[in-house]
Design a protein around this motif. Structure first.
Motif, PDB file in Angstrom:
ATOM      1  N   ALA A  92       0.832  -1.203   0.000  1.00  0.00           N
ATOM      2  CA  ALA A  92       0.000   0.000   0.000  1.00  0.00           C
ATOM      3  C   ALA A  92       0.866   1.253   0.000  1.00  0.00           C
ATOM      4  CB  ALA A  92      -0.916   0.000   1.220  1.00  0.00           C
ATOM      5  N   LYS A  93       0.590   2.140  -0.931  1.00  0.00           N
ATOM      6  CA  LYS A  93       1.390   3.369  -1.054  1.00  0.00           C
ATOM      7  C   LYS A  93       1.236   4.278   0.155  1.00  0.00           C
ATOM      8  CE  LYS A  93       1.683   3.649  -6.102  1.00  0.00           C
ATOM      9  NZ  LYS A  93       1.283   2.264  -6.349  1.00  0.00           N
ATOM     10  N   PHE A  94       0.110   4.201   0.844  1.00  0.00           N
ATOM     11  CA  PHE A  94      -0.114   5.033   2.021  1.00  0.00           C
ATOM     12  C   PHE A  94      -0.214   4.179   3.292  1.00  0.00           C
ATOM     13  CE2 PHE A  94      -1.761   7.474  -1.571  1.00  0.00           C
ATOM     14  CZ  PHE A  94      -1.089   8.668  -1.386  1.00  0.00           C
ATOM     15  N   GLY A  95       0.411   3.005   3.248  1.00  0.00           N
ATOM     16  CA  GLY A  95       0.401   2.130   4.406  1.00  0.00           C
ATOM     17  C   GLY A  95       1.486   2.499   5.405  1.00  0.00           C
ATOM     18  N   SER A  96       1.482   1.814   6.539  1.00  0.00           N
ATOM     19  CA  SER A  96       2.424   2.130   7.615  1.00  0.00           C
ATOM     20  C   SER A  96       3.869   1.870   7.201  1.00  0.00           C
ATOM     21  CB  SER A  96       2.083   1.305   8.865  1.00  0.00           C
ATOM     22  OG  SER A  96       2.121  -0.090   8.580  1.00  0.00           O
ATOM     23  N   GLU A  97       4.109   0.814   6.410  1.00  0.00           N
ATOM     24  CA  GLU A  97       5.484   0.526   5.988  1.00  0.00           C
ATOM     25  C   GLU A  97       6.012   1.613   5.067  1.00  0.00           C
ATOM     26  OE1 GLU A  97       8.141  -2.921   3.728  1.00  0.00           O
ATOM     27  OE2 GLU A  97       6.054  -3.322   4.278  1.00  0.00           O
ATOM     28  N   ALA A  98       5.175   2.061   4.148  1.00  0.00           N
ATOM     29  CA  ALA A  98       5.591   3.126   3.234  1.00  0.00           C
ATOM     30  C   ALA A  98       5.925   4.396   4.009  1.00  0.00           C
ATOM     31  CB  ALA A  98       4.492   3.397   2.208  1.00  0.00           C
ATOM     32  N   TYR A  99       5.086   4.728   4.977  1.00  0.00           N
ATOM     33  CA  TYR A  99       5.354   5.922   5.789  1.00  0.00           C
ATOM     34  C   TYR A  99       6.643   5.758   6.583  1.00  0.00           C
ATOM     35  CZ  TYR A  99       0.916   8.295   4.867  1.00  0.00           C
ATOM     36  OH  TYR A  99      -0.118   8.962   4.278  1.00  0.00           O
ATOM     37  N   LEU A 100       6.865   4.561   7.133  1.00  0.00           N
ATOM     38  CA  LEU A 100       8.067   4.331   7.918  1.00  0.00           C
ATOM     39  C   LEU A 100       9.323   4.540   7.075  1.00  0.00           C
ATOM     40  CD1 LEU A 100       9.574   3.348  10.456  1.00  0.00           C
ATOM     41  CD2 LEU A 100       9.278   1.007   9.592  1.00  0.00           C
ATOM     42  N   VAL A 101       9.338   3.986   5.876  1.00  0.00           N
ATOM     43  CA  VAL A 101      10.517   4.118   5.020  1.00  0.00           C
ATOM     44  C   VAL A 101      10.708   5.567   4.577  1.00  0.00           C
ATOM     45  CG1 VAL A 101      11.600   3.386   2.861  1.00  0.00           C
ATOM     46  CG2 VAL A 101      10.353   1.734   4.263  1.00  0.00           C
ATOM     47  N   ASN A 102       9.624   6.230   4.253  1.00  0.00           N
ATOM     48  CA  ASN A 102       9.732   7.636   3.848  1.00  0.00           C
ATOM     49  C   ASN A 102      10.268   8.501   4.989  1.00  0.00           C
ATOM     50  OD1 ASN A 102       8.850   7.220   1.232  1.00  0.00           O
ATOM     51  ND2 ASN A 102       6.709   7.673   1.697  1.00  0.00           N
ATOM     52  N   PHE A 103       9.780   8.258   6.188  1.00  0.00           N
ATOM     53  CA  PHE A 103      10.265   9.039   7.324  1.00  0.00           C
ATOM     54  C   PHE A 103      11.692   8.651   7.708  1.00  0.00           C
ATOM     55  CE2 PHE A 103       5.757  10.167   8.189  1.00  0.00           C
ATOM     56  CZ  PHE A 103       5.935  11.542   8.303  1.00  0.00           C
ATOM     57  N   THR A 104      12.075   7.403   7.459  1.00  0.00           N
ATOM     58  CA  THR A 104      13.477   7.028   7.651  1.00  0.00           C
ATOM     59  C   THR A 104      14.370   7.827   6.712  1.00  0.00           C
ATOM     60  OG1 THR A 104      12.811   4.777   8.268  1.00  0.00           O
ATOM     61  CG2 THR A 104      15.117   5.112   7.667  1.00  0.00           C
ATOM     62  N   SER A 105      13.908   8.009   5.482  1.00  0.00           N
ATOM     63  CA  SER A 105      14.653   8.831   4.523  1.00  0.00           C
ATOM     64  C   SER A 105      14.749  10.272   4.996  1.00  0.00           C
ATOM     65  CB  SER A 105      13.978   8.777   3.149  1.00  0.00           C
ATOM     66  OG  SER A 105      13.955   7.461   2.636  1.00  0.00           O
ATOM     67  N   VAL A 106      13.651  10.791   5.533  1.00  0.00           N
ATOM     68  CA  VAL A 106      13.655  12.175   6.030  1.00  0.00           C
ATOM     69  C   VAL A 106      14.654  12.325   7.180  1.00  0.00           C
ATOM     70  CG1 VAL A 106      12.280  13.934   7.235  1.00  0.00           C
ATOM     71  CG2 VAL A 106      11.285  12.675   5.307  1.00  0.00           C
ATOM     72  N   VAL A 107      14.617  11.391   8.129  1.00  0.00           N
ATOM     73  CA  VAL A 107      15.541  11.448   9.260  1.00  0.00           C
ATOM     74  C   VAL A 107      16.990  11.329   8.779  1.00  0.00           C
ATOM     75  CG1 VAL A 107      16.287  10.239  11.364  1.00  0.00           C
ATOM     76  CG2 VAL A 107      13.855  10.591  10.925  1.00  0.00           C
ATOM     77  N   THR A 108      17.225  10.475   7.788  1.00  0.00           N
ATOM     78  CA  THR A 108      18.572  10.317   7.243  1.00  0.00           C
ATOM     79  C   THR A 108      19.071  11.617   6.629  1.00  0.00           C
ATOM     80  OG1 THR A 108      18.162   7.969   6.780  1.00  0.00           O
ATOM     81  CG2 THR A 108      19.967   9.022   5.588  1.00  0.00           C
ATOM     82  N   VAL A 109      18.213  12.290   5.884  1.00  0.00           N
ATOM     83  CA  VAL A 109      18.600  13.566   5.275  1.00  0.00           C
ATOM     84  C   VAL A 109      18.875  14.616   6.348  1.00  0.00           C
ATOM     85  CG1 VAL A 109      17.775  15.492   3.858  1.00  0.00           C
ATOM     86  CG2 VAL A 109      17.435  13.137   3.086  1.00  0.00           C
ATOM     87  N   LEU A 110      18.024  14.690   7.366  1.00  0.00           N
ATOM     88  CA  LEU A 110      18.241  15.650   8.452  1.00  0.00           C
ATOM     89  C   LEU A 110      19.544  15.350   9.185  1.00  0.00           C
ATOM     90  CD1 LEU A 110      14.636  15.949   9.946  1.00  0.00           C
ATOM     91  CD2 LEU A 110      15.847  17.646   8.562  1.00  0.00           C
ATOM     92  N   PHE A 111      19.797  14.072   9.443  1.00  0.00           N
ATOM     93  CA  PHE A 111      21.046  13.670  10.089  1.00  0.00           C
ATOM     94  C   PHE A 111      22.243  14.141   9.271  1.00  0.00           C
ATOM     95  CE2 PHE A 111      24.529  10.582  10.296  1.00  0.00           C
ATOM     96  CZ  PHE A 111      24.823  10.572  11.645  1.00  0.00           C
ATOM     97  N   ALA A 112      22.226  13.849   7.977  1.00  0.00           N
ATOM     98  CA  ALA A 112      23.345  14.219   7.114  1.00  0.00           C
ATOM     99  C   ALA A 112      23.511  15.733   7.029  1.00  0.00           C
ATOM    100  CB  ALA A 112      23.136  13.635   5.717  1.00  0.00           C
ATOM    101  N   ALA A 113      22.394  16.454   6.956  1.00  0.00           N
ATOM    102  CA  ALA A 113      22.474  17.912   6.880  1.00  0.00           C
ATOM    103  C   ALA A 113      23.130  18.489   8.127  1.00  0.00           C
ATOM    104  CB  ALA A 113      21.069  18.497   6.697  1.00  0.00           C
ATOM    105  N   LEU A 114      22.777  17.952   9.295  1.00  0.00           N
ATOM    106  CA  LEU A 114      23.388  18.437  10.534  1.00  0.00           C
ATOM    107  C   LEU A 114      24.854  18.024  10.642  1.00  0.00           C
ATOM    108  CD1 LEU A 114      20.653  18.088  13.303  1.00  0.00           C
ATOM    109  CD2 LEU A 114      21.450  20.134  12.143  1.00  0.00           C
TER     110      LEU A 114
END
Length: 230
Positions: free
Chosen positions: A188-210
């Motif tokens: 599911a494109k809007f399922g919990s797994e999809a959200y988890l992976v997308n937010f993992t990407s967001v956290v990774t980008v924020l980590f790298a930016a800092l």
């Protein structure tokens, strides 16, 4: 160019985001993808080793290595050793992670090195290794001529940050590529797994930016004038 901001408070946010990213990728691979295994009839468990080791190694430990000169109130020579060892651990984990995905592809008869994710990932880890070897030889042992070291330092810092940005780009492309395959298989494109992976990407980008921001910051005080390479 150094930014006149005290980097020490920023390092705490970096540590927190790094731990968060590791926890999220472990939840994804263990809870949603079934776990990790080097030898298993289910070869997807072998693939799961790849994102875990790449994120923990090159992204998080590699990022911690970059900011190690700003994180620890230790002597410069001690911080240099910590910096070198952390990068070595990151490199080893990255190599094992890439080996795991090659094994998975070969077991499943999938072509290797066909995507941009794989191209930039291979380029990043090769350049990471070159950067580590150059840093060891020039700044640790046997150590370059002092004048050459002074000239090399800014380029070593710049090259290190560029390689790290390639590492993070490869990680984000990897998350995107895997999610594309999973969604094509019915996830599911809007399922919990999809959200988890997308937010993992967001956290990774924020980590790298800092990490990058912390690396270019420098307190405008004489006590902090002596910063070593990335």
């Amino acid at each position: 160019m150094d930014v006149g901001v005290n980097p020490f408070p920023i390092t705490f946010a970096v540590h927190f985001l790094g731990i968060t990213a590791i926890a999220m990728v472990l939840v994804w691979t263990i809870h949603y993808l079934g776990g990790l295994a080097w030898n298993s009839p289910d070869k997807s468990l072998l693939f799961n080793v790849h994102p875990v080791l790449m994120l923990i190694g090159l992204v998080v430990i590699g990022g911690e290595a970059i900011i190690s000169y700003k994180s620890f109130p230790l002597e410069k020579e001690v911080k240099k050793v910590i910096h070198l060892v952390l990068h070595a651990i990151a490199l080893v984990l990255g190599i094992v992670g890439i080996y795991a995905v090659f094994l998975f592809h070969n077991e499943k008869h999938i072509a290797n090195l066909y995507s941009f994710h794989s191209w930039i990932g291979i380029a990043a880890i090769v350049l990471y290794g070159v950067q580590w070897i150059y840093g060891f030889v020039m700044f640790m042992y046997p150590g370059g001529d002092p004048a050459l070291r002074r000239v090399s330092l800014p380029w070593h810092i710049l090259f290190g940050l560029l390689v790290y940005m390639m590492v993070v780009a490869a990680a984000i492309l990897g998350f995107l590529e895997k999610m594309t395959f999973l969604e094509e298989s019915g996830l599911a494109k809007f399922g919990s797994e999809a959200y988890l992976v997308n937010f993992t990407s967001v956290v990774t980008v924020l980590f790298a930016a800092l990490v990058v921001f912390c690396a270019i910051t420098k307190p405008p005080a004489p006590a902090f004038d002596d910063y070593a390479p990335i």
